[in-house]
Design a protein around this motif. Structure first.
Motif, PDB file in Angstrom:
ATOM      1  N   ASP A 239       0.800  -1.224   0.000  1.00 29.32           N
ATOM      2  CA  ASP A 239       0.000   0.000   0.000  1.00 29.32           C
ATOM      3  C   ASP A 239       0.834   1.276   0.000  1.00 29.32           C
ATOM      4  OD1 ASP A 239      -2.369  -1.473  -0.019  1.00 29.32           O
ATOM      5  OD2 ASP A 239      -2.418  -1.605   2.163  1.00 29.32           O
ATOM      6  N   GLY A 240       1.663   1.443  -0.990  1.00 31.82           N
ATOM      7  CA  GLY A 240       2.445   2.667  -1.109  1.00 31.82           C
ATOM      8  C   GLY A 240       3.778   2.633  -0.391  1.00 31.82           C
TER       9      GLY A 240
ATOM     10  N   GLY B 108      -0.206  -5.729   0.147  1.00 25.84           N
ATOM     11  CA  GLY B 108      -1.134  -4.623   0.320  1.00 25.84           C
ATOM     12  C   GLY B 108      -2.552  -4.965  -0.088  1.00 25.84           C
ATOM     13  N   THR B 109      -3.399  -3.933  -0.087  1.00 26.91           N
ATOM     14  CA  THR B 109      -4.817  -4.086  -0.410  1.00 26.91           C
ATOM     15  C   THR B 109      -5.138  -3.581  -1.810  1.00 26.91           C
ATOM     16  OG1 THR B 109      -5.314  -1.939   0.587  1.00 26.91           O
ATOM     17  CG2 THR B 109      -5.502  -3.893   2.002  1.00 26.91           C
ATOM     18  N   LYS B 110      -4.121  -3.162  -2.572  1.00 27.37           N
ATOM     19  CA  LYS B 110      -4.311  -2.656  -3.931  1.00 27.37           C
ATOM     20  C   LYS B 110      -3.300  -3.316  -4.860  1.00 27.37           C
ATOM     21  CE  LYS B 110      -3.808   1.537  -2.006  1.00 27.37           C
ATOM     22  NZ  LYS B 110      -3.521   2.926  -1.897  1.00 27.37           N
TER      23      LYS B 110
ATOM     24  N   LEU C 135       1.461  -7.097  -9.859  1.00 24.99           N
ATOM     25  CA  LEU C 135       1.108  -8.024  -8.786  1.00 24.99           C
ATOM     26  C   LEU C 135      -0.203  -7.585  -8.146  1.00 24.99           C
ATOM     27  CD1 LEU C 135       4.639  -8.098  -7.187  1.00 24.99           C
ATOM     28  CD2 LEU C 135       3.577  -9.989  -8.382  1.00 24.99           C
ATOM     29  N   PHE C 136      -1.201  -8.441  -8.239  1.00 30.89           N
ATOM     30  CA  PHE C 136      -2.449  -8.170  -7.545  1.00 30.89           C
ATOM     31  C   PHE C 136      -2.275  -8.517  -6.072  1.00 30.89           C
ATOM     32  CE2 PHE C 136      -3.676  -8.514 -11.938  1.00 30.89           C
ATOM     33  CZ  PHE C 136      -4.511  -7.408 -12.074  1.00 30.89           C
TER      34      PHE C 136
ATOM     35  N   VAL D  39       6.697   6.331  -4.890  1.00 31.04           N
ATOM     36  CA  VAL D  39       7.146   5.208  -4.058  1.00 31.04           C
ATOM     37  C   VAL D  39       8.367   4.600  -4.734  1.00 31.04           C
ATOM     38  CG1 VAL D  39       6.527   2.957  -3.105  1.00 31.04           C
ATOM     39  CG2 VAL D  39       4.821   4.776  -3.203  1.00 31.04           C
ATOM     40  N   MET D  40       9.544   4.921  -4.172  1.00 25.49           N
ATOM     41  CA  MET D  40      10.819   4.532  -4.787  1.00 25.49           C
ATOM     42  C   MET D  40      11.653   3.693  -3.822  1.00 25.49           C
ATOM     43  SD  MET D  40      10.879   6.188  -7.762  1.00 25.49           S
ATOM     44  CE  MET D  40      12.599   6.114  -8.173  1.00 25.49           C
TER      45      MET D  40
END
Length: 139
Positions: A59-60, A83-85, A100-101, A128-129
């Motif tokens: 998530d980020g 994560g959730t996304k 990646l889901f 996001v790096m």
């Protein structure tokens, strides 16, 4: 007078807090010491013929933000989306890309890299790096 009061914690509590901070990274206190001493990130299985390093998309966030590997050595990246996304792990410099889901993981083989820094990021989360540092082993 300062509005922040000093907090007194027993040494045992400080150690527990430090170890609990390392636990999400998959490192015990002993492994954290070994990895920092050697100057390289700890592979999943140190005895494997081809070392594998874990990266988590959450998530980020990219965990770890910095990964240090030996230069001129073939290795694998095991990337997991916890994560959730959906996320997209990508590195233009290493020529890697994988969507990646949620709950998915992928393993990518990386050809030997010259010494230097290589960026990786989540294409679906701007800003996001992460950074992979390939460096020569001390001799």
């Amino acid at each position: 007078m300062s509005r922040f009061l000093p907090l007194k914690m027993p040494k045992k509590a400080v150690l527990c807090v430090a170890l609990s901070c390392l636990a999400p990274l998959g490192m015990s206190g002993a492994h954290a010491q070994d990895a920092s001493t050697a100057g390289f990130s700890e592979p999943v299985d140190p005895d494997a013929a081809v070392p594998t390093y874990k990266i988590e998309l959450k998530d980020g966030a990219l965990l770890p933000e910095t990964l240090v590997v030996p230069a001129k050595t073939r290795f694998k990246l095991h990337v997991t989306n916890t994560g959730t996304k959906p996320s997209e792990f990508e590195s233009n410099q290493m020529r890697l890309e994988e969507v990646l889901f949620m709950g998915m993981d992928a393993t990518m083989t990386v050809t030997p890299l010259d010494s230097g820094e290589y960026d990786y990021f989540d294409e679906f989360q701007p800003g996001v790096m992460g950074k992979l540092i390939a460096k020569e082993a001390a001799q």
